[in-house]
Design a protein around this motif. Sequence first.
Motif, PDB file in Angstrom:
ATOM      1  N   PHE A 157       0.447  -0.914  -0.216  1.00  0.00           N
ATOM      2  CA  PHE A 157      -0.175  -0.469   0.189  1.00  0.00           C
ATOM      3  C   PHE A 157       0.785   0.904   0.016  1.00  0.00           C
ATOM      4  CE2 PHE A 157      -2.737  -2.605   1.426  1.00  0.00           C
ATOM      5  CZ  PHE A 157      -4.591  -2.872   0.645  1.00  0.00           C
ATOM      6  N   TYR A 160       2.282   2.065  -3.593  1.00  0.00           N
ATOM      7  CA  TYR A 160       0.916   2.288  -4.143  1.00  0.00           C
ATOM      8  C   TYR A 160       1.062   3.530  -4.046  1.00  0.00           C
ATOM      9  CZ  TYR A 160      -3.471   3.184  -6.313  1.00  0.00           C
ATOM     10  OH  TYR A 160      -4.894   3.564  -6.876  1.00  0.00           O
ATOM     11  N   TRP A 161       0.763   3.798  -3.189  1.00  0.00           N
ATOM     12  CA  TRP A 161       0.611   5.796  -2.852  1.00  0.00           C
ATOM     13  C   TRP A 161       1.850   6.227  -3.691  1.00  0.00           C
ATOM     14  CZ3 TRP A 161       3.914   9.008   0.589  1.00  0.00           C
ATOM     15  CH2 TRP A 161       3.279  10.611   1.070  1.00  0.00           C
ATOM     16  N   HIS A 164       1.384   6.518  -7.297  1.00  0.00           N
ATOM     17  CA  HIS A 164       0.357   6.741  -7.447  1.00  0.00           C
ATOM     18  C   HIS A 164       0.043   8.133  -7.196  1.00  0.00           C
ATOM     19  CE1 HIS A 164      -0.672   3.480 -10.117  1.00  0.00           C
ATOM     20  NE2 HIS A 164      -0.297   3.049  -9.533  1.00  0.00           N
ATOM     21  N   ARG A 165       0.869   8.939  -6.192  1.00  0.00           N
ATOM     22  CA  ARG A 165       0.198  10.048  -5.121  1.00  0.00           C
ATOM     23  C   ARG A 165       1.436  11.149  -5.481  1.00  0.00           C
ATOM     24  NH1 ARG A 165      -3.688   8.698  -6.988  1.00  0.00           N
ATOM     25  NH2 ARG A 165      -5.729   7.508  -5.250  1.00  0.00           N
ATOM     26  N   THR A 166       2.206  11.013  -5.205  1.00  0.00           N
ATOM     27  CA  THR A 166       3.954  11.437  -5.140  1.00  0.00           C
ATOM     28  C   THR A 166       4.145  11.857  -6.233  1.00  0.00           C
ATOM     29  OG1 THR A 166       5.164   9.495  -4.367  1.00  0.00           O
ATOM     30  CG2 THR A 166       4.305  10.593  -2.901  1.00  0.00           C
TER      31      THR A 166
END
Length: 290
Positions: A157, A160-161, A164-166
């Motif tokens: 997880f 994944y963060w 896709h988020r940084t």
Amino acid sequence: MDLATFLVQCLNSVQYGLLLFLLSSGLTLIFGIMGVINLAHGSFYMIGAYMAFALAPYLGQHFITMLLVGVLLAVVLGYLLEWAFFSFLYERDHLQQVLMTFGLILVFEELRAILAGNDVHGVEPPGWLAGSFSLLGMMSYPWYRVFAAMTCLFVAFAMYWMVHRTRLGMMVRAGASNRDMVRGLGIDIKRLYRIVFALGVALAALAGMISAPMASVYPNMGSGVLIICFVVVVIGGIGSITGALVASLLVGFVDTFGKVFFQELSGMSIYLLMAIILVWRPEGLMGRRS
């Protein structure tokens, strides 16, 4: 097979698949973004296991702290290795990459023999993870294996963060898709490569540290997992972390249940799975079509 045995095998499959994901995700990042065939990736798994053996007398009961210390050491090792060796391989052909990374395997094995000897070692799980719990009243399952699976899920997880988020994840995804475009946008590609390589080494070392209490720490332990890692990367698609997760779980279930139901053919089950998937999708499950 009764229900309790089936559940135990399912838990073993998930735990094994998630551990494979830690290994293969680092390999697919290095191969997909940097374009380097890293045969020494299994050695980083071995280094992680031996770090657990070395740190256990001091931090054995503070297991999470031990994992964090090992990951930090692996990040430093990966950063230095990329600067000293791998940074010279990007424009070389694959044969030179194979030869140099194979040479690193020999160096790591010799250093392991000098520092730790050729004996088989064991690492005890911490006291707060010792023991097991009953499963349907008939069978038991170790708490440490549950902890290992939960740790792998947490890392999955977190990856994944990150991807896709940084901003770093955006650069990683762009590098996996088109390295020339990343260079053209003015991104420091050398720095990105070192971060990616250090991350890949840390993931492999973390997998080795987690697996140490479940299995023995022994010479050449990275050779076997390297082949399975390449199988996972090929099945999932080169450069795809999601594909590595799906492929790792598939391989975990096929390998575990293959050993239960088809013992004579268990050694070829994962390769048969790879062949079937490549016939259907030559680029892998999540790979990009050419």
